[in-house]
Design a protein around this motif. Structure first.
Motif, PDB file in Angstrom:
ATOM      1  N   LEU A  36     -52.579  75.274 -23.374  1.00 38.25           N
ATOM      2  CA  LEU A  36     -53.520  74.826 -24.399  1.00 38.25           C
ATOM      3  C   LEU A  36     -54.504  73.805 -23.851  1.00 38.25           C
ATOM      4  O   LEU A  36     -54.116  72.870 -23.157  1.00 38.25           O
ATOM      5  CB  LEU A  36     -52.752  74.205 -25.573  1.00 38.25           C
ATOM      6  CG  LEU A  36     -53.610  73.613 -26.679  1.00 38.25           C
ATOM      7  CD1 LEU A  36     -54.314  74.716 -27.458  1.00 38.25           C
ATOM      8  CD2 LEU A  36     -52.760  72.764 -27.605  1.00 38.25           C
ATOM      9  N   LYS A  37     -55.764  73.999 -24.188  1.00 41.92           N
ATOM     10  CA  LYS A  37     -56.790  72.990 -23.946  1.00 41.92           C
ATOM     11  C   LYS A  37     -56.967  72.263 -25.274  1.00 41.92           C
ATOM     12  O   LYS A  37     -57.510  72.820 -26.232  1.00 41.92           O
ATOM     13  CB  LYS A  37     -58.081  73.643 -23.469  1.00 41.92           C
ATOM     14  CG  LYS A  37     -57.959  74.224 -22.085  1.00 41.92           C
ATOM     15  CD  LYS A  37     -59.282  74.797 -21.619  1.00 41.92           C
ATOM     16  CE  LYS A  37     -59.226  75.197 -20.170  1.00 41.92           C
ATOM     17  NZ  LYS A  37     -58.619  76.440 -19.888  1.00 41.92           N
ATOM     18  N   ILE A  38     -56.494  71.042 -25.331  1.00 43.23           N
ATOM     19  CA  ILE A  38     -56.393  70.311 -26.589  1.00 43.23           C
ATOM     20  C   ILE A  38     -57.745  70.126 -27.281  1.00 43.23           C
ATOM     21  O   ILE A  38     -57.815  70.049 -28.501  1.00 43.23           O
ATOM     22  CB  ILE A  38     -55.660  68.962 -26.375  1.00 43.23           C
ATOM     23  CG1 ILE A  38     -55.073  68.472 -27.686  1.00 43.23           C
ATOM     24  CG2 ILE A  38     -56.559  67.945 -25.724  1.00 43.23           C
ATOM     25  CD1 ILE A  38     -53.990  67.444 -27.523  1.00 43.23           C
ATOM     26  N   ASN A  39     -58.826  70.118 -26.519  1.00 43.69           N
ATOM     27  CA  ASN A  39     -60.157  69.935 -27.122  1.00 43.69           C
ATOM     28  C   ASN A  39     -60.626  71.171 -27.899  1.00 43.69           C
ATOM     29  O   ASN A  39     -61.652  71.119 -28.570  1.00 43.69           O
ATOM     30  CB  ASN A  39     -61.181  69.535 -26.057  1.00 43.69           C
ATOM     31  CG  ASN A  39     -61.350  70.590 -24.983  1.00 43.69           C
ATOM     32  OD1 ASN A  39     -60.481  71.434 -24.776  1.00 43.69           O
ATOM     33  ND2 ASN A  39     -62.451  70.528 -24.279  1.00 43.69           N
ATOM     34  N   THR A  40     -59.878  72.268 -27.837  1.00 40.32           N
ATOM     35  CA  THR A  40     -60.266  73.478 -28.576  1.00 40.32           C
ATOM     36  C   THR A  40     -59.709  73.502 -29.997  1.00 40.32           C
ATOM     37  O   THR A  40     -60.065  74.381 -30.790  1.00 40.32           O
ATOM     38  CB  THR A  40     -59.807  74.750 -27.844  1.00 40.32           C
ATOM     39  OG1 THR A  40     -58.370  74.750 -27.769  1.00 40.32           O
ATOM     40  CG2 THR A  40     -60.400  74.845 -26.450  1.00 40.32           C
ATOM     41  N   LEU A  41     -58.865  72.569 -30.347  1.00 33.33           N
ATOM     42  CA  LEU A  41     -58.212  72.589 -31.656  1.00 33.33           C
ATOM     43  C   LEU A  41     -59.198  72.473 -32.815  1.00 33.33           C
ATOM     44  O   LEU A  41     -58.946  72.996 -33.899  1.00 33.33           O
ATOM     45  CB  LEU A  41     -57.149  71.493 -31.749  1.00 33.33           C
ATOM     46  CG  LEU A  41     -55.955  71.648 -30.805  1.00 33.33           C
ATOM     47  CD1 LEU A  41     -55.008  70.474 -30.949  1.00 33.33           C
ATOM     48  CD2 LEU A  41     -55.238  72.962 -31.048  1.00 33.33           C
ATOM     49  N   ASP A  42     -60.309  71.801 -32.599  1.00 34.10           N
ATOM     50  CA  ASP A  42     -61.314  71.648 -33.653  1.00 34.10           C
ATOM     51  C   ASP A  42     -61.910  72.978 -34.105  1.00 34.10           C
ATOM     52  O   ASP A  42     -62.464  73.070 -35.191  1.00 34.10           O
ATOM     53  CB  ASP A  42     -62.439  70.716 -33.197  1.00 34.10           C
ATOM     54  CG  ASP A  42     -62.284  69.319 -33.755  1.00 34.10           C
ATOM     55  OD1 ASP A  42     -61.571  69.155 -34.757  1.00 34.10           O
ATOM     56  OD2 ASP A  42     -62.869  68.394 -33.179  1.00 34.10           O
ATOM     57  N   GLU A  43     -61.794  74.001 -33.284  1.00 32.26           N
ATOM     58  CA  GLU A  43     -62.364  75.317 -33.605  1.00 32.26           C
ATOM     59  C   GLU A  43     -61.571  76.057 -34.680  1.00 32.26           C
ATOM     60  O   GLU A  43     -62.026  77.066 -35.201  1.00 32.26           O
ATOM     61  CB  GLU A  43     -62.406  76.191 -32.350  1.00 32.26           C
ATOM     62  CG  GLU A  43     -63.227  75.637 -31.223  1.00 32.26           C
ATOM     63  CD  GLU A  43     -63.065  76.437 -29.939  1.00 32.26           C
ATOM     64  OE1 GLU A  43     -62.557  77.576 -29.984  1.00 32.26           O
ATOM     65  OE2 GLU A  43     -63.451  75.902 -28.880  1.00 32.26           O
ATOM     66  N   TYR A  44     -60.383  75.564 -35.013  1.00 30.26           N
ATOM     67  CA  TYR A  44     -59.471  76.299 -35.886  1.00 30.26           C
ATOM     68  C   TYR A  44     -59.316  75.628 -37.249  1.00 30.26           C
ATOM     69  O   TYR A  44     -59.329  74.403 -37.359  1.00 30.26           O
ATOM     70  CB  TYR A  44     -58.106  76.446 -35.210  1.00 30.26           C
ATOM     71  CG  TYR A  44     -58.198  77.291 -33.969  1.00 30.26           C
ATOM     72  CD1 TYR A  44     -58.112  78.671 -34.049  1.00 30.26           C
ATOM     73  CD2 TYR A  44     -58.420  76.708 -32.721  1.00 30.26           C
ATOM     74  CE1 TYR A  44     -58.229  79.457 -32.915  1.00 30.26           C
ATOM     75  CE2 TYR A  44     -58.546  77.488 -31.586  1.00 30.26           C
ATOM     76  CZ  TYR A  44     -58.455  78.858 -31.692  1.00 30.26           C
ATOM     77  OH  TYR A  44     -58.580  79.642 -30.570  1.00 30.26           O
ATOM     78  N   ASP A  45     -59.137  76.470 -38.265  1.00 37.10           N
ATOM     79  CA  ASP A  45     -58.918  75.998 -39.632  1.00 37.10           C
ATOM     80  C   ASP A  45     -57.433  75.769 -39.901  1.00 37.10           C
ATOM     81  O   ASP A  45     -57.066  74.909 -40.696  1.00 37.10           O
ATOM     82  CB  ASP A  45     -59.423  77.045 -40.634  1.00 37.10           C
ATOM     83  CG  ASP A  45     -60.874  77.395 -40.394  1.00 37.10           C
ATOM     84  OD1 ASP A  45     -61.711  76.471 -40.420  1.00 37.10           O
ATOM     85  OD2 ASP A  45     -61.171  78.588 -40.156  1.00 37.10           O
ATOM     86  N   LEU A  46     -56.584  76.568 -39.263  1.00 32.15           N
ATOM     87  CA  LEU A  46     -55.140  76.516 -39.466  1.00 32.15           C
ATOM     88  C   LEU A  46     -54.461  76.594 -38.101  1.00 32.15           C
ATOM     89  O   LEU A  46     -54.823  77.451 -37.272  1.00 32.15           O
ATOM     90  CB  LEU A  46     -54.688  77.687 -40.348  1.00 32.15           C
ATOM     91  CG  LEU A  46     -53.192  77.858 -40.601  1.00 32.15           C
ATOM     92  CD1 LEU A  46     -52.609  76.645 -41.315  1.00 32.15           C
ATOM     93  CD2 LEU A  46     -52.945  79.130 -41.416  1.00 32.15           C
ATOM     94  N   ILE A  47     -53.501  75.702 -37.876  1.00 34.90           N
ATOM     95  CA  ILE A  47     -52.811  75.640 -36.583  1.00 34.90           C
ATOM     96  C   ILE A  47     -51.305  75.674 -36.825  1.00 34.90           C
ATOM     97  O   ILE A  47     -50.784  74.902 -37.633  1.00 34.90           O
ATOM     98  CB  ILE A  47     -53.186  74.362 -35.806  1.00 34.90           C
ATOM     99  CG1 ILE A  47     -54.703  74.281 -35.606  1.00 34.90           C
ATOM    100  CG2 ILE A  47     -52.454  74.320 -34.458  1.00 34.90           C
ATOM    101  CD1 ILE A  47     -55.195  72.932 -35.116  1.00 34.90           C
ATOM    102  N   GLY A  48     -50.622  76.566 -36.121  1.00 33.02           N
ATOM    103  CA  GLY A  48     -49.165  76.645 -36.190  1.00 33.02           C
ATOM    104  C   GLY A  48     -48.530  76.040 -34.954  1.00 33.02           C
ATOM    105  O   GLY A  48     -49.041  76.211 -33.843  1.00 33.02           O
TER     106      GLY A  48
END
Length: 149
Positions: A36-48
């Motif tokens: 995982l590239k942690i800076n990509t999390l903003d691209e998602y609406d829902l994270i599991g």
């Protein structure tokens, strides 16, 4: 809705199988914690966030990731785990940690998974044959409910 499923699956691939089932059913992106590239999390609406359970805890890779989470605004999350006993109580500490990051938890899923950790190895493991077809169907149904709500 853009969905990401992050998982750690170390011994028998139980959690990976559940993560893939969920991802396929809702067309989510899926990634192992270590990639995982942690800076990509903003691209998602829902994270599991998913993991096998080791000594009643999520794997250290997931725990370390949650500790390092950046500020995420308006993110919904869900939790899932596999373990020899399939107990929902194993998800509770992760829920508490995610709430500290002001994330909205919209679901928690658990199922049994073949377990040969620690002493169980001496007895040939527990929950043989798990996750099974019923577990996969339950995971699929859980994921589909998440995105329909």
């Amino acid at each position: 809705m853009k969905v990401l499923i992050i998982y750690s699956s170390i011994h028998h691939g139980n959690t990976k199988k559940i993560a893939r089932t969920m991802a396929t059913s809702i067309n989510a992106d899926i990634i192992e914690t270590k990639n995982l590239k942690i800076n990509t999390l903003d691209e998602y609406d829902l994270i599991g966030f998913g993991s096998g359970i080791y000594n009643a805890k999520f794997h250290k890779n997931i725990l370390n990731l949650i500790d390092k989470l950046p500020k995420l605004k308006n993110k919904k999350v869900f939790i899932f785990s596999t373990s020899g006993f399939g107990r929902t109580k194993y998800n509770v500490p992760i829920e508490k940690e995610l709430r500290k990051h002001n994330l909205e938890i919209i679901g928690s899923f658990t199922c049994k998974g073949y377990d040969t950790f620690g002493l169980w190895k001496l007895f040939g493991g527990i929950a043989k044959g798990r996750p099974n077809n019923k577990d996969f169907q339950n995971a699929k149904d859980f994921a589909e409910r998440l995105i329909s709500s």
